[in-house]
Motif scaffolding. Structure first.
Motif, short mmCIF file in Angstrom:
data_model
loop_
_atom_site.label_atom_id
_atom_site.label_comp_id
_atom_site.label_asym_id
_atom_site.label_seq_id
_atom_site.Cartn_x
_atom_site.Cartn_y
_atom_site.Cartn_z
N GLU A 1 15.74 11.13 -2.46
CA GLU A 1 15.70 11.06 -4.01
C GLU A 1 15.04 9.70 -4.26
N GLN A 2 15.28 8.83 -3.44
CA GLN A 2 15.07 7.52 -3.93
C GLN A 2 13.58 7.27 -3.92
N PHE A 3 13.07 8.30 -2.91
CA PHE A 3 11.35 7.89 -2.72
C PHE A 3 10.41 9.09 -3.54
N LYS A 4 11.07 9.94 -3.96
CA LYS A 4 10.35 11.07 -4.37
C LYS A 4 9.23 10.50 -5.43
N GLY A 5 8.03 10.95 -5.40
CA GLY A 5 6.84 10.91 -6.28
C GLY A 5 6.43 9.34 -6.07
N ARG A 6 6.93 8.50 -5.11
CA ARG A 6 6.55 6.98 -5.00
C ARG A 6 5.88 6.69 -3.73
N VAL A 7 5.77 7.81 -2.69
CA VAL A 7 5.19 7.34 -1.32
C VAL A 7 4.10 8.28 -1.14
N SER A 8 3.17 7.70 -0.54
CA SER A 8 1.88 8.28 -0.17
C SER A 8 1.16 7.72 1.17
N HIS A 9 0.37 8.45 1.78
CA HIS A 9 -0.43 8.08 3.22
C HIS A 9 -1.85 7.80 2.76
N PHE A 10 -2.49 7.59 4.01
CA PHE A 10 -3.95 7.32 3.80
C PHE A 10 -4.65 8.32 4.68
N GLN A 11 -4.78 9.60 3.92
CA GLN A 11 -5.46 11.00 4.49
C GLN A 11 -6.74 10.67 5.11
N ASP A 12 -7.41 9.76 4.56
CA ASP A 12 -9.01 9.38 5.14
C ASP A 12 -8.61 8.38 6.47
N GLN A 13 -7.56 7.89 6.60
CA GLN A 13 -7.48 6.80 7.72
C GLN A 13 -6.83 7.77 8.87
N LEU A 14 -6.27 8.93 8.78
CA LEU A 14 -5.59 9.65 9.88
C LEU A 14 -6.38 9.73 11.19
N MET A 15 -7.64 10.03 11.17
CA MET A 15 -8.58 10.21 12.35
C MET A 15 -8.48 8.75 12.97
N ASN A 16 -8.42 7.72 12.34
CA ASN A 16 -8.39 6.54 13.24
C ASN A 16 -7.21 5.94 13.60
N GLY A 17 -6.06 7.01 13.60
CA GLY A 17 -4.61 6.57 13.94
C GLY A 17 -3.79 5.75 13.11
N LEU B 1 -0.15 1.73 13.02
CA LEU B 1 -1.22 2.22 13.72
C LEU B 1 -1.01 2.67 15.14
N ILE B 2 -1.49 3.53 15.59
CA ILE B 2 -1.20 4.19 17.08
C ILE B 2 -2.43 4.32 17.68
N SER B 3 -3.15 3.17 17.87
CA SER B 3 -4.44 3.14 18.41
C SER B 3 -5.59 3.83 17.75
N THR B 4 -6.64 4.43 18.27
CA THR B 4 -7.47 5.24 17.47
C THR B 4 -7.51 6.62 17.55
N GLU B 5 -6.26 7.16 17.91
CA GLU B 5 -5.96 8.72 18.10
C GLU B 5 -5.88 9.39 16.69
N ASP B 6 -6.80 10.52 16.67
CA ASP B 6 -6.72 11.24 15.48
C ASP B 6 -5.23 11.78 15.23
N LEU B 7 -4.67 11.75 13.92
CA LEU B 7 -3.33 11.98 13.66
C LEU B 7 -3.40 13.30 13.14
N GLU B 8 -4.46 13.76 12.62
CA GLU B 8 -4.67 14.86 11.60
C GLU B 8 -3.54 16.10 11.88
N GLY B 9 -3.67 16.23 13.13
CA GLY B 9 -2.88 17.48 13.54
C GLY B 9 -1.57 17.16 14.27
N ASN B 10 -1.32 15.86 14.18
CA ASN B 10 -0.07 15.38 14.81
C ASN B 10 1.08 15.34 13.71
N LYS B 11 2.02 14.64 14.13
CA LYS B 11 3.32 14.32 13.42
C LYS B 11 3.87 12.88 13.47
#
Length: 412
Positions: A82-98, A43-53
């Motif tokens: 290859e070790q992580f293909k198909g096994r990793v996801s992020h929390f799209q609806d939480q990007l706005m909260n950093g 978590l990086i504060s409450t900065e919106d990460l939708e347009g970030n990297k």
């Protein structure tokens, strides 16, 4: 709040508690069981990460997950390891909260390591480190100086001609070669054995005798010649005494050593009875010398206060060493008692060798009768015969040759 966001919030709730308890600066240690899912927090504060990297890497080398203004490894971005293909996801609806956290599903032992969560465009650039520890699903807990069986079953195929290699970290424990030879590591010499008769069933388990505290650790059972090669992991905990702690730190009672009774022994079988008392939940099993679990009869489990009591009966019909194994399932502590049984051998089955035995007995009786008759005949023929008697021509009495008798006459 939408149902999806509610679910995500609930999923992150234990994550917040984890950070509060485990954070040291920017470092967080996440411990999960093999096969379960792991959430790595970032978590990086409450900065919106939708347009970030943000970019996740393992051990500064393997690409785990990269997000760049909506483009990521799950929607077409290349480069993920290859070790992580198909096994990793992020929390799209939480990007706005950093929140740049990720979830790794179906964790494997190879996933253990140090992960970095990097924000290359943030000013100043920020990187967070998270340590992931994946514990083996299989855990064996024993009391110091007792024996520990580390299970490793690869299938029902015969592995007598296969190489399998047991290691503890990078340390050799036990190696079985394709020609049947075996070697043991320096710290395990004379203490490790395998189940030779179970290799045909795919059983590569080993037994470590007289365990020491230093034996605790994560063991790997490796089949290097299989394609692909296969590795299984087992965690061994050697407890100092019979008071152990579970994962929450709560003190729990270990499984007490069971008691074996032998209420009945015959030449054909032996009735074995095992009694175990301890803190529930308890599991009690009978096993033979090849570590096979044997079918047995148990009395209903009874509880008195915080103690549980189980009695397990089994009737065995072959000579072997039998173990009654008690497991305290909450902390995976295991201990056993052992007894040796000698069976003289069952009577022959009807129709097997009974006719031959009868023939031998009858022959012996007839032979004895014949000998008696001969002896009688001999005694009859040895009766003295008058000196002037000549045997009749048709007399069938056997002639007995006698030594000549010298008669002395005194002169009168």
């Amino acid at each position: 709040m939408s149902p999806q966001r509610t679910s995500t919030t609930m999923e992150l709730l234990p994550l917040v508690c984890l950070c509060l308890l485990s954070c040291s600066g920017d470092a967080v240690r996440v411990v999960v069981e093999e096969g379960s899912d792991a959430v790595l927090p970032c978590l990086i504060s409450t900065e919106d990460l939708e347009g970030n990297k943000f970019d996740w890497k393992k051990d500064d080398q393997k690409e785990v997950f990269m997000y760049d203004a909506g483009i990521h490894h799950n929607n077409g971005r290349p480069g993920q390891d290859e070790q992580f293909k198909g096994r990793v996801s992020h929390f799209q609806d939480q990007l706005m909260n950093g929140n740049a956290s990720i979830k790794i599903t179906r964790t494997k032992m190879a996933d253990s390591g140090t992960y970095s969560c990097d924000f290359p465009r943030h000013q100043p650039r920020q990187t967070f480190n998270i340590e992931l520890v994946v514990d083996p699903r299989i855990k064996v807990v024993v009391k110091e100086d007792s024996d520990a069986v580390l299970p490793c079953l690869i299938s029902n195929n015969d592995i007598s001609g296969q190489v399998f290699d047991w290691k503890k970290g990078g340390q050799d424990v036990f190696i079985h070669y394709s020609d049947g030879r075996t070697t043991q590591g320096p710290d395990f010499t004379g203490r490790v054995s395998h189940f030779q008769h179970q290799l045909q069933n795919g059983n590569a388990s080993i037994k470590i005798r007289k365990t020491k505290m230093a034996d605790s650790g994560i063991y790997s059972c490796i089949f290097p010649d299989l394609r692909p090669s296969q590795t299984f992991y087992i965690k061994l905990d050697v407890a100092f005494d019979q008071v152990l702690r579970d994962r929450t730190g709560e003190v729990s009672g270990a499984a007490p050593e069971p008691t074996i009774h032998r209420p009945r022994d015959t030449k054909d079988s032996s009735l074995l009875q095992c009694e175990a008392h301890g803190v529930p939940p308890l599991k009690v099993e009978w096993k033979d010398s090849d570590n096979n679990t044997l079918k047995s009869e148990s009395t209903p489990e009874s509880e008195k206060g915080d103690r549980s009591s189980i009695t397990l009966n089994i009737t065995v019909t072959k000579t072997d060493n039998y173990r009654c194994v008690a497991t305290q399932k909450k902390i995976s502590h295991q201990i056993f008692a052992e007894t040796s049984v000698y069976i003289q051998g069952a009577a022959p089955e009807p129709g097997s060798n009974g006719w031959f035995t009868g023939f031998v007995v009858v022959g012996a009786v007839l032979g004895l009768v014949f000998i008696v008759l001969i002896v009688k005949k001999c005694r009859k023929g040895s009766t003295p015969v008058a000196a002037n008697r000549q045997p009749d021509a048709d007399d069938d009495t056997p002639m007995i040759e006698t030594e000549p008798v010298l008669v002395l006459h005194h002169a009168g």
